[in-house]
Design a protein around this motif. Structure first.
Motif, mmCIF file in Angstrom:
data_model
loop_
_atom_site.group_PDB
_atom_site.id
_atom_site.type_symbol
_atom_site.label_atom_id
_atom_site.label_comp_id
_atom_site.label_asym_id
_atom_site.label_seq_id
_atom_site.Cartn_x
_atom_site.Cartn_y
_atom_site.Cartn_z
ATOM 1 N N THR A 98 0.821 -1.204 0.000
ATOM 2 C CA THR A 98 0.000 0.000 0.000
ATOM 3 C C THR A 98 0.862 1.264 0.000
ATOM 4 O OG1 THR A 98 -0.096 0.129 2.416
ATOM 5 C CG2 THR A 98 -1.811 -1.167 1.317
ATOM 6 N N VAL A 145 0.192 3.897 1.712
ATOM 7 C CA VAL A 145 0.256 4.380 3.090
ATOM 8 C C VAL A 145 1.431 3.741 3.830
ATOM 9 C CG1 VAL A 145 -0.977 4.435 5.300
ATOM 10 C CG2 VAL A 145 -2.206 4.875 3.178
ATOM 11 N N ALA A 146 1.651 2.453 3.641
ATOM 12 C CA ALA A 146 2.764 1.768 4.297
ATOM 13 C C ALA A 146 4.101 2.329 3.827
ATOM 14 C CB ALA A 146 2.692 0.261 4.029
ATOM 15 N N VAL A 168 2.333 -1.422 9.087
ATOM 16 C CA VAL A 168 1.233 -0.725 8.433
ATOM 17 C C VAL A 168 0.654 -1.590 7.322
ATOM 18 C CG1 VAL A 168 0.589 1.313 7.080
ATOM 19 C CG2 VAL A 168 2.112 1.549 9.034
ATOM 20 N N ASP A 169 1.545 -2.226 6.535
ATOM 21 C CA ASP A 169 1.085 -3.131 5.478
ATOM 22 C C ASP A 169 0.232 -4.252 6.058
ATOM 23 O OD1 ASP A 169 1.407 -2.625 2.807
ATOM 24 O OD2 ASP A 169 3.259 -3.770 2.586
ATOM 25 N N HIS A 217 -3.154 -2.893 7.137
ATOM 26 C CA HIS A 217 -4.038 -2.590 6.005
ATOM 27 C C HIS A 217 -4.517 -3.856 5.308
ATOM 28 C CE1 HIS A 217 -4.129 1.820 5.571
ATOM 29 N NE2 HIS A 217 -3.132 1.719 6.423
ATOM 30 N N SER A 218 -3.679 -4.884 5.219
ATOM 31 C CA SER A 218 -4.129 -6.122 4.575
ATOM 32 C C SER A 218 -5.135 -6.848 5.462
ATOM 33 C CB SER A 218 -2.952 -7.026 4.233
ATOM 34 O OG SER A 218 -2.293 -7.445 5.402
ATOM 35 N N ASN A 220 -7.248 -5.297 7.512
ATOM 36 C CA ASN A 220 -8.484 -4.524 7.413
ATOM 37 C C ASN A 220 -9.211 -4.786 6.105
ATOM 38 O OD1 ASN A 220 -8.224 -3.420 9.897
ATOM 39 N ND2 ASN A 220 -7.382 -1.478 9.195
ATOM 40 N N ARG A 221 -8.477 -5.092 5.039
ATOM 41 C CA ARG A 221 -9.133 -5.393 3.766
ATOM 42 C C ARG A 221 -9.858 -6.727 3.827
ATOM 43 N NH1 ARG A 221 -4.528 -4.653 -0.416
ATOM 44 N NH2 ARG A 221 -3.358 -4.532 1.463
ATOM 45 N N PRO A 252 -13.112 -5.852 7.028
ATOM 46 C CA PRO A 252 -13.248 -4.425 7.331
ATOM 47 C C PRO A 252 -14.212 -4.178 8.493
ATOM 48 C CG PRO A 252 -14.404 -4.968 5.304
ATOM 49 C CD PRO A 252 -13.679 -6.205 5.731
ATOM 50 N N GLN A 290 -12.524 0.440 15.322
ATOM 51 C CA GLN A 290 -11.107 0.084 15.339
ATOM 52 C C GLN A 290 -10.396 0.765 16.497
ATOM 53 O OE1 GLN A 290 -9.429 0.909 11.546
ATOM 54 N NE2 GLN A 290 -10.792 -0.473 10.478
#
Length: 145
Positions: free
Chosen positions: A50, A52-53, A103-104, A107-108, A110-111, A114, A120
């Motif tokens: 991502t 963001v990461a 962070v990665d 995010h993975s 959360n995908r 969700p 959260q």
């Protein structure tokens, strides 16, 4: 010819590079790197799923290299209390990669499942993760047959 010239026209749109210090590979991975101060060399910060990461990895590195006055992508998410004793390129790369990987992973996760933003919990991504407790073994399973 004067040295000023016309302003440089960029073919890239701002949306192609949403954060400072990162870029997207042709195959979709986001990578982060930063130039070392007063040197021509760069510190490779890693490749991430991502943007963001990758941006958080860059923020970690730029914070350690330039201090609290550094321009960050996410200024509210840097842990000002955490200090590195060794400011070598290798230690900065390691710390940035740790933050980017966390962070990665976040995010993975959360995908996959969700949750609403209000549900959260706040996670400090600059903290070392705690080891998970070991699960008890199930003695009813016998694989020796």
């Amino acid at each position: 010819m004067d040295g000023g010239g016309a302003p440089r026209i960029s073919s890239r749109r701002r949306s192609d590079k949403p954060y400072k210090g990162i870029r997207m590979r042709k195959w979709g991975k986001w990578v982060a790197e930063i130039r070392e101060p007063n040197k021509r060399s760069r510190i490779w910060l890693g490749s991430y799923s991502t943007a963001v990461a990758a941006a958080r990895a860059y923020d970690t590195a730029v914070f350690y290299l330039r201090g609290p006055t550094a321009k960050l992508n996410f200024p509210d998410q840097i842990a000002a209390g955490s200090a590195l004793n060794d400011l070598s390129a290798a230690s900065i790369r390691k710390k940035a990669a740790e933050v980017g990987a966390r962070v990665d992973a976040l995010h993975s996760t959360n995908r996959l499942s969700p949750k609403p933003a209000w549900f959260q919990e706040e996670i400090d991504l600059n903290k070392q993760p705690e080891p998970e407790p070991a699960e008890p073994e199930d003695s009813s399973l016998d694989y020796s047959s």
